[in-house]
Design a protein around this motif. Structure first.
Motif, PDB file in Angstrom:
ATOM      1  N   LEU A   1       0.705  -1.193  -0.113  1.00 19.67           N
ATOM      2  CA  LEU A   1       0.025   0.194  -0.068  1.00 19.67           C
ATOM      3  C   LEU A   1       0.867   1.123  -0.029  1.00 19.67           C
ATOM      4  N   ARG A   2       1.417   1.542  -1.210  1.00 16.39           N
ATOM      5  CA  ARG A   2       2.269   2.586  -1.492  1.00 16.39           C
ATOM      6  C   ARG A   2       2.024   3.319  -2.679  1.00 16.39           C
ATOM      7  N   ASP A   3       2.858   4.422  -2.981  1.00 20.23           N
ATOM      8  CA  ASP A   3       2.370   5.352  -4.123  1.00 20.23           C
ATOM      9  C   ASP A   3       2.581   4.614  -5.458  1.00 20.23           C
TER      10      ASP A   3
ATOM     11  N   ARG B   1     -17.545  -6.892  -4.133  1.00 18.48           N
ATOM     12  CA  ARG B   1     -16.623  -6.456  -2.982  1.00 18.48           C
ATOM     13  C   ARG B   1     -15.414  -6.636  -3.571  1.00 18.48           C
ATOM     14  N   LEU B   2     -14.400  -5.817  -3.012  1.00 15.79           N
ATOM     15  CA  LEU B   2     -13.034  -5.572  -3.255  1.00 15.79           C
ATOM     16  C   LEU B   2     -12.199  -5.929  -2.077  1.00 15.79           C
ATOM     17  N   VAL B   3     -11.446  -6.765  -2.399  1.00 20.46           N
ATOM     18  CA  VAL B   3     -10.437  -7.340  -1.358  1.00 20.46           C
ATOM     19  C   VAL B   3      -8.979  -6.974  -1.779  1.00 20.46           C
ATOM     20  N   VAL B   4      -8.442  -6.311  -0.976  1.00 18.39           N
ATOM     21  CA  VAL B   4      -7.073  -5.780  -1.040  1.00 18.39           C
ATOM     22  C   VAL B   4      -6.131  -6.469  -0.092  1.00 18.39           C
ATOM     23  N   LEU B   5      -5.009  -7.147  -0.762  1.00 18.60           N
ATOM     24  CA  LEU B   5      -4.123  -7.923   0.104  1.00 18.60           C
ATOM     25  C   LEU B   5      -2.806  -6.911  -0.089  1.00 18.60           C
ATOM     26  N   GLY B   6      -2.167  -6.829   1.017  1.00 22.56           N
ATOM     27  CA  GLY B   6      -0.960  -6.122   1.144  1.00 22.56           C
ATOM     28  C   GLY B   6      -0.943  -5.076   2.459  1.00 22.56           C
ATOM     29  N   GLN B   7       0.094  -4.261   2.602  1.00 20.30           N
ATOM     30  CA  GLN B   7       0.178  -3.503   3.690  1.00 20.30           C
ATOM     31  C   GLN B   7       1.082  -2.508   3.632  1.00 20.30           C
TER      32      GLN B   7
ATOM     33  N   ARG C   1     -18.834   0.319   2.961  1.00 17.33           N
ATOM     34  CA  ARG C   1     -18.527  -0.395   4.185  1.00 17.33           C
ATOM     35  C   ARG C   1     -17.018  -1.084   4.137  1.00 17.33           C
ATOM     36  N   THR C   2     -16.240  -0.552   5.252  1.00 16.70           N
ATOM     37  CA  THR C   2     -14.904  -0.942   4.971  1.00 16.70           C
ATOM     38  C   THR C   2     -14.314  -1.595   6.327  1.00 16.70           C
ATOM     39  N   TRP C   3     -13.527  -2.902   6.055  1.00 12.07           N
ATOM     40  CA  TRP C   3     -12.742  -3.432   7.167  1.00 12.07           C
ATOM     41  C   TRP C   3     -11.377  -3.457   6.951  1.00 12.07           C
ATOM     42  N   ALA C   4     -10.428  -3.264   7.842  1.00  9.04           N
ATOM     43  CA  ALA C   4      -9.131  -3.216   7.624  1.00  9.04           C
ATOM     44  C   ALA C   4      -8.451  -4.117   8.746  1.00  9.04           C
ATOM     45  N   ALA C   5      -7.403  -4.892   8.285  1.00  8.35           N
ATOM     46  CA  ALA C   5      -6.954  -5.658   9.270  1.00  8.35           C
ATOM     47  C   ALA C   5      -6.159  -5.205  10.359  1.00  8.35           C
ATOM     48  N   TRP C   6      -5.869  -3.683  10.373  1.00 10.56           N
ATOM     49  CA  TRP C   6      -5.256  -3.159  11.352  1.00 10.56           C
ATOM     50  C   TRP C   6      -6.048  -2.432  12.141  1.00 10.56           C
ATOM     51  N   GLU C   7      -7.250  -2.424  11.933  1.00 10.24           N
ATOM     52  CA  GLU C   7      -8.050  -1.870  12.748  1.00 10.24           C
ATOM     53  C   GLU C   7      -9.594  -2.424  12.734  1.00 10.24           C
ATOM     54  N   PRO C   8      -9.415  -3.907  13.071  1.00 12.13           N
ATOM     55  CA  PRO C   8     -10.497  -4.885  12.858  1.00 12.13           C
ATOM     56  C   PRO C   8     -11.933  -4.602  13.710  1.00 12.13           C
TER      57      PRO C   8
ATOM     58  N   PHE D   1      -0.838  -8.198   4.746  1.00  4.24           N
ATOM     59  CA  PHE D   1      -0.081  -9.235   4.121  1.00  4.24           C
ATOM     60  C   PHE D   1      -0.762 -10.590   4.236  1.00  4.24           C
ATOM     61  N   GLN D   2      -0.566 -11.255   3.110  1.00  7.84           N
ATOM     62  CA  GLN D   2      -1.116 -12.689   3.074  1.00  7.84           C
ATOM     63  C   GLN D   2      -0.029 -13.492   2.498  1.00  7.84           C
ATOM     64  N   SER D   3       0.529 -14.449   3.165  1.00  9.03           N
ATOM     65  CA  SER D   3       1.602 -15.269   2.773  1.00  9.03           C
ATOM     66  C   SER D   3       1.158 -16.374   1.466  1.00  9.03           C
ATOM     67  N   ASN D   4      -0.261 -16.565   1.461  1.00  7.18           N
ATOM     68  CA  ASN D   4      -0.739 -17.148   0.159  1.00  7.18           C
ATOM     69  C   ASN D   4      -1.674 -16.449  -0.718  1.00  7.18           C
ATOM     70  N   PRO D   5      -1.302 -15.620  -1.492  1.00 11.10           N
ATOM     71  CA  PRO D   5      -2.267 -14.979  -2.273  1.00 11.10           C
ATOM     72  C   PRO D   5      -2.946 -15.770  -3.176  1.00 11.10           C
ATOM     73  N   PHE D   6      -2.520 -16.747  -3.680  1.00 13.29           N
ATOM     74  CA  PHE D   6      -3.234 -17.778  -4.633  1.00 13.29           C
ATOM     75  C   PHE D   6      -4.564 -18.151  -4.492  1.00 13.29           C
ATOM     76  N   VAL D   7      -4.838 -18.404  -3.154  1.00 14.64           N
ATOM     77  CA  VAL D   7      -6.317 -19.047  -2.776  1.00 14.64           C
ATOM     78  C   VAL D   7      -6.908 -17.962  -2.813  1.00 14.64           C
ATOM     79  N   PHE D   8      -6.776 -16.710  -2.820  1.00 15.33           N
ATOM     80  CA  PHE D   8      -7.654 -15.590  -2.995  1.00 15.33           C
ATOM     81  C   PHE D   8      -8.033 -15.312  -4.489  1.00 15.33           C
ATOM     82  N   PHE D   9      -6.701 -15.363  -5.230  1.00 14.72           N
ATOM     83  CA  PHE D   9      -6.931 -15.182  -6.960  1.00 14.72           C
ATOM     84  C   PHE D   9      -7.649 -16.356  -7.532  1.00 14.72           C
TER      85      PHE D   9
END
Length: 207
Positions: free
Chosen positions: A97-99, A123-129, A146-153, A169-177
């Protein structure tokens, strides 16, 4: 022997008060290496045209994909709470999550898509920090999502009711893809984005 590895278009990355110094250092130091490896031809061309690195001094070696790891990742089970996310059509993206990643464009486009096609219940799912996490979550809320964030559950909508879910961060992005309808790629500039060929390899989502 010294081999340098260039992973992005440095002409886009280098900015701010130290930009002139860093550009001069690159022009002096990169030719002194025994070789420079670029992860794409675009990165190589940027080094040659912007920083004056001799063309013959730079080699392009693309990032590889571990196909066995990708297909094994698809078969992993998700937690029940994560599995619930895919009861609605999901647009997924992955990246820090950077420029350079341009996530704010994706959030605005997603909001517009929901306005145009409310019946799709997307629904939009965003992987990364990264450092833009708080800004992006606030931007999504400003667009009525309506927004949920892992750093502010506990600060936003419940994960199961979210329109936008920042999963960190998700170590296994493939299962989401594999479970998503679309893989979105909003980056403003890249060297070689691993997740694009990974998502294409999974072959279950439009990219």
């Amino acid at each position: 022997r010294t081999v340098l590895s260039a992973h992005s278009r440095e002409s886009s990355n280098i900015h701010g008060r130290t930009a002139k110094i860093l550009r001069r250092l690159m022009r002096v130091t990169y030719p002194r290496a025994d070789a420079v490896v670029a992860v794409s031809n675009a990165v190589k061309q940027d080094l040659v045209s912007t920083f004056g690195i001799p063309d013959a001094h730079v080699r392009t070696i693309y990032n590889g994909i571990d196909l066995a790891q990708a297909h094994a990742g698809v078969r992993e089970a998700l937690s029940p709470s994560m599995e619930q996310l895919f009861q609605r059509p999901v647009i997924v993206t992955a990246g820090a999550l950077r420029d350079p990643k341009g996530h704010w464009h994706l959030i605005r486009s997603f909001s517009r898509a929901r306005e145009l096609r409310p019946e799709a219940n997307l629904r939009l799912v965003v992987l990364g920090q990264g450092r833009l996490g708080a800004y992006l979550a606030q931007l999504a809320r400003e667009h009525g999502l309506r927004t949920w964030a892992a750093w502010e559950p506990d600060a936003g909508a419940p994960l199961s009711e979210s329109d936008v879910a920042f999963l960190g961060f998700q170590s296994n992005p493939f299962v989401f893809f594999a479970r998503s309808a679309v893989f979105a790629f909003p980056s403003l500039w890249e060297g070689f984005e691993d997740h694009v060929p990974e998502a294409l390899q999974i072959g279950r989502a439009h990219v």
